[in-house]
Design a protein around this motif. Sequence first.
Motif, PDB file in Angstrom:
ATOM      1  N   LEU A 245       0.821  -1.202   0.000  1.00 33.70           N
ATOM      2  CA  LEU A 245       0.000   0.000   0.000  1.00 33.70           C
ATOM      3  C   LEU A 245       0.862   1.262   0.000  1.00 33.70           C
ATOM      4  N   ASP A 246       0.810   2.010  -1.100  1.00 28.32           N
ATOM      5  CA  ASP A 246       1.546   3.272  -1.209  1.00 28.32           C
ATOM      6  C   ASP A 246       0.923   4.340  -0.326  1.00 28.32           C
ATOM      7  N   ALA A 251       3.230   8.490  -2.651  1.00 26.15           N
ATOM      8  CA  ALA A 251       3.836   7.512  -1.742  1.00 26.15           C
ATOM      9  C   ALA A 251       4.811   8.153  -0.763  1.00 26.15           C
ATOM     10  N   MET A 252       4.527   9.383  -0.363  1.00 26.28           N
ATOM     11  CA  MET A 252       5.423  10.071   0.568  1.00 26.28           C
ATOM     12  C   MET A 252       4.740  10.536   1.852  1.00 26.28           C
ATOM     13  N   ASP A 253       3.409  10.447   1.916  1.00 31.32           N
ATOM     14  CA  ASP A 253       2.685  11.028   3.048  1.00 31.32           C
ATOM     15  C   ASP A 253       1.767   9.988   3.679  1.00 31.32           C
ATOM     16  N   CYS A 270       6.700   3.354   0.709  1.00 32.91           N
ATOM     17  CA  CYS A 270       7.109   4.722   0.391  1.00 32.91           C
ATOM     18  C   CYS A 270       7.919   4.702  -0.905  1.00 32.91           C
ATOM     19  N   HIS A 271       8.132   5.865  -1.492  1.00 26.89           N
ATOM     20  CA  HIS A 271       9.052   6.031  -2.609  1.00 26.89           C
ATOM     21  C   HIS A 271      10.131   7.006  -2.166  1.00 26.89           C
ATOM     22  N   ARG A 300      11.277  10.308   7.886  1.00 22.05           N
ATOM     23  CA  ARG A 300       9.958  10.939   7.811  1.00 22.05           C
ATOM     24  C   ARG A 300       8.972  10.036   7.067  1.00 22.05           C
ATOM     25  N   LYS A 301       9.441   9.385   6.010  1.00 21.14           N
ATOM     26  CA  LYS A 301       8.557   8.573   5.178  1.00 21.14           C
ATOM     27  C   LYS A 301       8.145   7.268   5.854  1.00 21.14           C
TER      28      LYS A 301
END
Length: 498
Positions: A245-246, A251-253, A270-271, A300-301
């Motif tokens: 699940l992105d 895919a950062m938040d 995440c990416h 953070r990610k």
Amino acid sequence: MSTTTTTTTSTRFQAPPALKNAQNSPCSMLRVSGTQIVDAAGKRIVLKGSAIGGMLNMENFITGYSGHEHEHRAALAEVLGEEKAQFFFDRLLHYFFTESDAALFASLGLNCLRVPFNYRHFMDDDNPDVIKESGFDLLDRVINACAKFNIYVVLDLHTAPGGQNQDWHSDSGINKALFWEFRDFQDRGIQLWEAIATRYAGNPVIAGYNPLNEPADPKHTRLIGWYERAAKAIRAKDPDHILFLDGNTYAMDFSQFPVDKPLANAVYSCHDYSFYGFPLPEQYEGTDEQKKKLRESLQRKVEYMQKAGVPIWNGEWGPVYQDPRTDPNAEQTNQKRFALLKEQLQIYREFDDISWSIWLYKDIGYQGMVYLDPESPYMKLIRPFVEKKQRLGVDFWGVSDKSAIDSSVYQPLISKLKESIPAHLLKKKYPKIWTFDRQVERAVRETLVSEYLGWEMAELFAGKTMEELDELAASFSLEKCKLRDQLNSILREDADLS
């Protein structure tokens, strides 16, 4: 950091010695156990691999066209006729990933291939209730090649109906994510996943399903609700496979994801692209401050995953590479990009061996582990067009020198528009991390101008015979491509540490 001691090399592909299937352990049904992915015997599996973007989900910088895939296909059909255009695309897909590619992949010690696909292979917009068997034929061919070499596969819906994000790779043709505005689009996405889950339930080669690539829901809440609906629908057909699940906003938040309610048997993705790996002013020099920023960015990610106690998958990452034919400083710059790559791999090991999938396996020479020979028929045909795209900056991702973009038209336009908009509103449009300049670029250069140029590229194919079209498509066959040796060596070394 020295940037002169290693010479970037590329070689022609040569078939590796006969590979024993034991090189990668036999695939078994994977599942989530706490913060780890484990196989059927409970042994931890760290997934390391790449993605075959550009095949079942085409992208402009990967194969050279401009704009969006459905526009590219329509333009070629207009020039060649439906039959010839379909023949060309069928042959391109035939050559793009074969058992030879799977053999190379396994020989590098990589154990997982992410397979991005476009919903259009399975659904016609004018007849969306019928799932096309031809889409499964394409997936099956890739999955069967991977199965032969014990390579896990993650199936990734890269292009959803209506577009799940605002960028070209969701193939909407516009710069809005209409997937979130229409319940019908969301329902169709679930309908497609139900068909896929029915098809591959119990298949141990499938590591799992990546329901949406880089979703970007401006309200944040609709994504979480859709994931819950999709998970329930998929589980009804296939209770066993992992969901990858992105996070939101590409895919950062994960800020709106409920920490106390992660979905069962799910890996959160995440990416982790770094700006240091792109043609931007600050390049990676290996300073302590840069290394610190890399770690803080990843932290953070993945904060949500750590708090929720779930596994982490870095579904996309990796720098791009300069072309020594056009950039006199390419060798020096690329050594910095390789050093960045190695540092990121070190960070992933520090974070308890995060699973990862680098972007990208094969392209026309910008980022891939494998790339087309510059002297191939396809590259000879499109090279002037690709150089024109570079100057005009119509493919944001594929611009190797952003300072070389002709700004004599765009910059005055952007400046005048800015004068008309109150300053406090310039960052109101989602995603808010994008500047107003970036929003204009996306609408004008990457959506409008790129569509016009797409017709220009199609005209390059005018009058081609079936034999000539096959020869062009065959430029993508591994046997005619080149390998990015230093990149592959770095990945091989990291795989050996597993």
